[in-house]
Design a protein around this motif. Structure first.
Motif, short mmCIF file in Angstrom:
data_model
loop_
_atom_site.label_atom_id
_atom_site.label_comp_id
_atom_site.label_asym_id
_atom_site.label_seq_id
_atom_site.Cartn_x
_atom_site.Cartn_y
_atom_site.Cartn_z
N TYR A 38 0.77 0.54 -10.25
CA TYR A 38 -0.45 0.29 -9.48
C TYR A 38 -1.49 -0.44 -10.32
O TYR A 38 -1.58 -0.23 -11.53
N ASP A 39 -2.30 -1.27 -9.65
CA ASP A 39 -3.47 -1.80 -10.33
C ASP A 39 -4.75 -1.59 -9.52
O ASP A 39 -5.83 -2.00 -9.92
N THR A 40 -4.61 -0.93 -8.35
CA THR A 40 -5.74 -0.69 -7.47
C THR A 40 -5.56 0.66 -6.79
O THR A 40 -4.44 1.02 -6.43
N VAL A 41 -6.65 1.39 -6.62
CA VAL A 41 -6.60 2.64 -5.89
C VAL A 41 -7.65 2.61 -4.77
O VAL A 41 -8.77 2.14 -4.98
N ILE A 59 0.87 -1.18 0.00
CA ILE A 59 0.00 0.00 0.00
C ILE A 59 0.90 1.23 0.00
O ILE A 59 1.78 1.37 0.87
N VAL A 60 0.71 2.10 -0.98
CA VAL A 60 1.55 3.27 -1.16
C VAL A 60 0.71 4.53 -0.96
O VAL A 60 -0.25 4.76 -1.69
N LEU A 61 1.07 5.33 0.04
CA LEU A 61 0.46 6.64 0.19
C LEU A 61 1.20 7.60 -0.73
O LEU A 61 2.34 7.99 -0.45
N ASN A 96 -9.11 5.21 -15.72
CA ASN A 96 -10.33 4.54 -16.13
C ASN A 96 -10.22 3.03 -16.02
O ASN A 96 -11.22 2.34 -15.75
N ALA A 97 -9.01 2.47 -16.22
CA ALA A 97 -8.85 1.03 -16.22
C ALA A 97 -8.60 0.46 -14.82
O ALA A 97 -8.98 -0.67 -14.53
N ILE A 98 -7.99 1.23 -13.93
CA ILE A 98 -7.56 0.72 -12.65
C ILE A 98 -8.76 0.33 -11.78
O ILE A 98 -9.85 0.90 -11.91
N LYS A 102 -3.87 -7.08 0.71
CA LYS A 102 -2.42 -7.11 0.45
C LYS A 102 -1.90 -8.52 0.19
O LYS A 102 -0.82 -8.68 -0.38
N THR A 103 -2.63 -9.54 0.63
CA THR A 103 -2.19 -10.91 0.39
C THR A 103 -2.61 -11.42 -0.98
O THR A 103 -2.12 -12.47 -1.41
N GLN A 104 -3.50 -10.71 -1.66
CA GLN A 104 -3.99 -11.16 -2.95
C GLN A 104 -2.99 -10.83 -4.06
O GLN A 104 -2.25 -9.84 -3.97
N PRO A 105 -2.94 -11.63 -5.11
CA PRO A 105 -2.03 -11.32 -6.23
C PRO A 105 -2.38 -9.98 -6.87
O PRO A 105 -3.55 -9.60 -6.93
N GLY A 106 -1.37 -9.29 -7.33
CA GLY A 106 -1.62 -8.03 -8.03
C GLY A 106 -0.48 -7.06 -7.89
O GLY A 106 0.56 -7.35 -7.29
N GLY A 107 -0.67 -5.87 -8.46
CA GLY A 107 0.32 -4.81 -8.37
C GLY A 107 0.16 -4.05 -7.07
O GLY A 107 -0.67 -4.39 -6.21
N ASP A 108 0.95 -3.00 -6.92
CA ASP A 108 0.86 -2.18 -5.72
C ASP A 108 -0.46 -1.42 -5.68
O ASP A 108 -1.16 -1.27 -6.68
#
Length: 209
Positions: free
Chosen positions: A45-48, A8-10, A81-83, A121-127
């Motif tokens: 990032y892939d999630t906000v 998680i990035v602030l 739009n995609a994230i 945070k345990t799930q696969p993915g980007g930051d």
């Protein structure tokens, strides 16, 4: 990136005194070199994570920005739009403006919020970008769940809500890097400093020896 490495990035624009709310009161523009840096960071990032009020501001602007502005702005619009957008509120009752890839998250208490984010945070993915608003950012920081801090610090002081206003205790950060832009903004990249054995000093002078 594996689930174990998800962070998680602030990442926020802020003032010298840490203000993060009502940016139109203190933000005097984004230079081209700064915007390119932001766009490059956002590629990871892939999630906000966003509060409802900030989400509505985003939903009012980004869908129509795909074909407007500079090349960097259009690229950022495509990213936004995609994230995946996770919209947090205490009740989850207020309606949201429809947008692409949006999920509502109701977290009635900080314990609920912490449980959800630890699992995320345990799930696969980007930051994961912790965007705001101020209340959500303060809560996640206070819970100790931020792994990375990226501040675009504007050379101004402005009274308002700071990202560290609700910290239950101090927070020591380790500087990983910094850069400056043509508009005077400085980018500071930190991670939480690991606890170390404290050496008690009797005075400020002792710290210098």
């Amino acid at each position: 990136m594996s689930g174990a490495g998800r962070k998680i990035v602030l990442q926020m624009m802020t003032t010298l005194d840490g203000r993060l709310d009502d940016p139109m009161a203190w933000l005097h523009g984004v230079s081209d070199d700064q915007y390119r840096e932001i766009d490059g960071i956002y590629a990871g990032y892939d999630t906000v994570l966003v509060g409802r009020t900030t989400y509505e501001e985003m939903a009012a602007y980004w869908p129509g920005a795909i074909s407007e502005g500079t090349e960097t702005n259009r690229r950022m619009a495509h990213r936004m739009n995609a994230i995946q957008k996770l919209v947090f509120s205490r009740s989850g009752a207020a309606p949201l403006t429809p947008w692409n890839n949006v999920e509502r998250v109701a977290a009635a208490t900080d314990a609920d919020l912490a449980k959800y984010l630890v699992e995320l945070k345990t799930q696969p993915g980007g930051d994961i970008h912790l965007s705001g608003g101020a209340s959500l950012a303060q809560s996640v920081v206070a819970l100790g769940l931020v792994d990375d801090y990226r501040f675009f610090v504007y050379p101004t002081v402005s009274p308002g809500k700071s990202w560290f206003a609700k910290l239950p205790a101090g927070l020591d950060l380790q500087l990983l890097g910094s850069s400056a832009y043509e508009n005077g903004v400085v980018n500071l990249h930190y991670v939480p400093r690991q606890p170390a054995e404290e050496v008690h000093r009797e005075s400020f002078t002792d710290m210098l020896t």
